[in-house]
Design a protein around this motif. Structure first.
Motif, PDB file in Angstrom:
ATOM      1  N   GLU A 180      19.021 -33.853  32.790  1.00 30.01           N
ATOM      2  CA  GLU A 180      18.642 -35.124  33.423  1.00 30.01           C
ATOM      3  C   GLU A 180      17.156 -35.105  33.773  1.00 30.01           C
ATOM      4  N   GLY A 181      16.584 -36.303  34.020  1.00 28.82           N
ATOM      5  CA  GLY A 181      15.223 -36.365  34.551  1.00 28.82           C
ATOM      6  C   GLY A 181      15.227 -35.771  35.957  1.00 28.82           C
ATOM      7  N   LEU A 182      14.079 -35.250  36.368  1.00 29.15           N
ATOM      8  CA  LEU A 182      14.030 -34.571  37.679  1.00 29.15           C
ATOM      9  C   LEU A 182      13.579 -35.495  38.797  1.00 29.15           C
ATOM     10  N   TYR A 183      13.062 -36.669  38.436  1.00 28.24           N
ATOM     11  CA  TYR A 183      12.370 -37.474  39.446  1.00 28.24           C
ATOM     12  C   TYR A 183      13.005 -38.840  39.668  1.00 28.24           C
ATOM     13  N   GLY A 184      14.219 -39.038  39.155  1.00 28.46           N
ATOM     14  CA  GLY A 184      14.919 -40.280  39.477  1.00 28.46           C
ATOM     15  C   GLY A 184      14.644 -41.435  38.546  1.00 28.46           C
ATOM     16  N   TYR A 185      13.837 -41.217  37.460  1.00 28.57           N
ATOM     17  CA  TYR A 185      13.673 -42.300  36.478  1.00 28.57           C
ATOM     18  C   TYR A 185      14.040 -41.745  35.102  1.00 28.57           C
ATOM     19  N   THR A 186      14.293 -42.679  34.158  1.00 35.00           N
ATOM     20  CA  THR A 186      14.770 -42.203  32.852  1.00 35.00           C
ATOM     21  C   THR A 186      13.595 -41.845  31.940  1.00 35.00           C
ATOM     22  N   GLN A 187      13.866 -40.904  31.044  1.00 33.43           N
ATOM     23  CA  GLN A 187      12.898 -40.512  30.012  1.00 33.43           C
ATOM     24  C   GLN A 187      13.548 -40.724  28.643  1.00 33.43           C
ATOM     25  N   SER A 188      12.728 -40.999  27.637  1.00 36.81           N
ATOM     26  CA  SER A 188      13.258 -41.200  26.273  1.00 36.81           C
ATOM     27  C   SER A 188      12.657 -40.172  25.339  1.00 36.81           C
ATOM     28  N   LEU A 189      13.450 -39.729  24.360  1.00 38.72           N
ATOM     29  CA  LEU A 189      13.002 -38.741  23.375  1.00 38.72           C
ATOM     30  C   LEU A 189      12.787 -39.423  22.018  1.00 38.72           C
ATOM     31  N   PHE A 190      11.593 -39.273  21.453  1.00 36.90           N
ATOM     32  CA  PHE A 190      11.312 -39.821  20.122  1.00 36.90           C
ATOM     33  C   PHE A 190      11.298 -38.685  19.091  1.00 36.90           C
ATOM     34  N   PRO A 191      12.077 -38.789  18.030  1.00 35.20           N
ATOM     35  CA  PRO A 191      11.962 -37.833  16.912  1.00 35.20           C
ATOM     36  C   PRO A 191      10.766 -38.183  16.038  1.00 35.20           C
ATOM     37  N   ILE A 192      10.371 -37.222  15.184  1.00 33.69           N
ATOM     38  CA  ILE A 192       9.140 -37.381  14.396  1.00 33.69           C
ATOM     39  C   ILE A 192       9.424 -37.148  12.905  1.00 33.69           C
ATOM     40  N   VAL A 193       9.066 -38.120  12.077  1.00 37.88           N
ATOM     41  CA  VAL A 193       9.253 -38.016  10.623  1.00 37.88           C
ATOM     42  C   VAL A 193       8.183 -37.082  10.050  1.00 37.88           C
ATOM     43  N   GLN A 194       8.621 -36.131   9.222  1.00 31.27           N
ATOM     44  CA  GLN A 194       7.671 -35.249   8.559  1.00 31.27           C
ATOM     45  C   GLN A 194       7.850 -35.364   7.031  1.00 31.27           C
ATOM     46  N   GLY A 195       7.460 -34.333   6.275  1.00 25.39           N
ATOM     47  CA  GLY A 195       7.609 -34.381   4.816  1.00 25.39           C
ATOM     48  C   GLY A 195       6.284 -34.420   4.083  1.00 25.39           C
ATOM     49  N   SER A 196       5.187 -34.214   4.838  1.00 32.05           N
ATOM     50  CA  SER A 196       3.851 -34.212   4.227  1.00 32.05           C
ATOM     51  C   SER A 196       3.637 -35.478   3.387  1.00 32.05           C
ATOM     52  N   VAL A 197       3.116 -35.373   2.183  1.00 32.12           N
ATOM     53  CA  VAL A 197       2.846 -36.585   1.393  1.00 32.12           C
ATOM     54  C   VAL A 197       3.791 -36.656   0.178  1.00 32.12           C
ATOM     55  N   TYR A 198       4.960 -36.018   0.312  1.00 29.73           N
ATOM     56  CA  TYR A 198       5.935 -36.025  -0.806  1.00 29.73           C
ATOM     57  C   TYR A 198       7.001 -37.093  -0.533  1.00 29.73           C
ATOM     58  N   LYS A 199       7.055 -38.108  -1.414  1.00 25.29           N
ATOM     59  CA  LYS A 199       7.869 -39.297  -1.161  1.00 25.29           C
ATOM     60  C   LYS A 199       9.341 -38.958  -0.924  1.00 25.29           C
ATOM     61  N   ASP A 200       9.888 -38.085  -1.771  1.00 26.01           N
ATOM     62  CA  ASP A 200      11.321 -37.796  -1.611  1.00 26.01           C
ATOM     63  C   ASP A 200      11.592 -37.098  -0.270  1.00 26.01           C
ATOM     64  N   LEU A 201      10.665 -36.240   0.162  1.00 25.01           N
ATOM     65  CA  LEU A 201      10.857 -35.556   1.451  1.00 25.01           C
ATOM     66  C   LEU A 201      10.699 -36.548   2.603  1.00 25.01           C
ATOM     67  N   ARG A 202       9.727 -37.412   2.501  1.00 23.92           N
ATOM     68  CA  ARG A 202       9.476 -38.412   3.557  1.00 23.92           C
ATOM     69  C   ARG A 202      10.681 -39.343   3.703  1.00 23.92           C
ATOM     70  N   ILE A 203      11.282 -39.732   2.573  1.00 24.39           N
ATOM     71  CA  ILE A 203      12.443 -40.623   2.624  1.00 24.39           C
ATOM     72  C   ILE A 203      13.615 -39.892   3.279  1.00 24.39           C
ATOM     73  N   GLN A 204      13.792 -38.624   2.871  1.00 26.79           N
ATOM     74  CA  GLN A 204      14.867 -37.796   3.457  1.00 26.79           C
ATOM     75  C   GLN A 204      14.655 -37.665   4.965  1.00 26.79           C
TER      76      GLN A 204
END
Ligand SMILES: CNc1nc2c(CC[C@H]3O[C@@H](OC)[C@@H]4OC(C)(C)O[C@@H]43)c3nc(N)[nH]c(=O)c3cc2[nH]1
Length: 376
Positions: A180-204
């Motif tokens: 849980e958050g420690l201070y009484g307000y909510t936090q959100s987690l953002f995932p990050i797309v990787q795959g360098s500059v390779y189209k098939d990896l980026r799509i995956q």
């Protein structure tokens, strides 16, 4: 955190939206001033609020964990209390920072062993403890622990790195959802797309990130030296996969042109050290174009830094005076130039939002890119 998509442009993928967090609203597209160690370098809080009208600022896990350290931050009640910024904060997970410590870090499935750039002390970041650290810092939006693959890197490195980032993401989500958050307000987690500059990896990667169904999504692994058209091409097809009803954050971008072109491709959130870092060596972004204030030509130009931008700093001080301060390496030079550049960046994304809502974004962008990137 809630995201309301308010308007999608007819002639492009540009969007206007509203993010609602427990520390307030963010109107998108938005630029997020970089405040690595808990301060936007050389800028007071009141200037962030008044002149710049920043809506959200960045902090960084790597830097804050090393200094001032978690005990001080938790004792203060989190970063908002510590630096007095009571609006939204986003922290980057430190992935990018520890990877840039080339020779003093070791990557394994478990995480990253690294030596502090401050005192050489040894540390280990794992997906789990980076979530715990960001809980203590208390940012409203926190980033998953990822590997930002170097550019260039070969296909097999990019594939292995992306797959490890995906395994780390599952570990981040499990830990985040179990705490849980420690201070009484909510936090959100953002995932990050990787795959360098390779189209098939980026799509995956984009498909895997979208599947996590988090409250927002980031595109990483860009603005690391790849050609601009490669960056735009990647953003274009990744944004066709990331959900429309979630904000998209392009990490570490960029020049005014990069930002406007990326808005047209459907990006909502930006961060970049350029406005503050370049300000400190006299590069000013203005509504009329780019000024290198150290240039002789400004030495007796008594006109304001930027007549039409508005905001106290940009109209109160003259080009000649700022040039003098920069030449003398005065502390005030960094303050004036940083406040001005950030005021410009927030103005630019605010204008983009207005023109998306007005329906003439594409025509406006064409004129504006040419104008603000002109070297004066
Ligand atoms: C400049 N180009 C660029 N920056 C990137 C970042 C870091 C963004 C962070 O680094 C600073 O910008 C240099 C910003 O100031 C602090 C507050 C330190 O944090 C921001 C990235 N971060 C993560 N986790 N993953 C990525 O793939 C990634 C890619 C990037 N490309």
């Amino acid at each position: 955190m809630k995201y309301e998509l308010q308007k999608t442009d007819s002639g492009s993928k540009a969007r206007a939206g509203k993010l609602t967090t427990d520390h307030g609203e963010i109107l998108t597209p938005i630029f997020m001033p970089v405040g690595t160690a808990g301060t936007v370098k050389a800028v007071h809080q009141r200037e962030l609020k008044n002149d710049i009208q920043a809506q959200i600022i960045l902090g960084n896990t790597y830097h804050l964990y090393l200094r001032p350290g978690l005990d001080i931050l938790q004792g203060a009640g989190g970063l908002h209390k510590f630096n007095g910024w009571d609006k939204p904060i986003l922290t980057d997970s430190g992935g990018y920072q520890v990877f840039s410590l080339k020779d003093i870090r070791k990557i394994s499935e478990e995480g990253v062993k690294f030596q502090s750039h401050i005192d050489g002390s040894r540390h280990l970041f794992t997906p789990e403890n980076v979530m715990d650290i960001q809980r203590v810092i208390g940012a409203d939006i926190i980033m998953a622990f990822d590997e930002c693959a170097p550019y260039p890197c070969d296909y097999s490195y990019a594939k292995k790195s992306m797959e490890m980032t995906h395994r780390w993401l599952k570990r981040c989500c499990d830990r985040f959802d179990a705490t849980e958050g420690l201070y009484g307000y909510t936090q959100s987690l953002f995932p990050i797309v990787q795959g360098s500059v390779y189209k098939d990896l980026r799509i995956q990667s984009a498909e895997f990130i979208a599947e996590q169904n988090r409250e927002g999504n980031a595109i990483g692994g860009l603005a690391v030296g790849e050609p601009a058209d490669k960056m735009y091409e990647t953003i274009d097809y990744v944004n066709d996969i990331l959900p429309q009803d979630k904000p998209r954050y392009l990490m570490g971008v960029g020049t005014p042109e990069n930002i406007l072109e990326s808005i047209a491709l459907g990006i909502d959130m930006f961060d970049c050290v350029m406005p503050t870092r370049n300000a400190r060596n006299g590069m000013l972004f203005t509504t009329q174009g780019i000024i290198n204030i150290r240039n002789e030509k400004w030495k007796d130009d008594y006109s304001p830094i930027d007549e039409t931008l508005g905001g106290y700093t940009s109209t109160f001080y003259s080009k000649a005076y700022l040039r003098h301060l920069v030449k003398c390496d005065e502390i005030l030079a960094a303050q004036i130039a940083s406040v001005h550049n950030l005021t410009f960046y927030l103005w630019l994304v605010g204008q983009a939002r207005e023109h998306i809502l007005a329906g003439d974004f594409t025509e406006w962008k064409k004129v504006m890119v040419k104008k603000v990137m002109e070297r004066l």
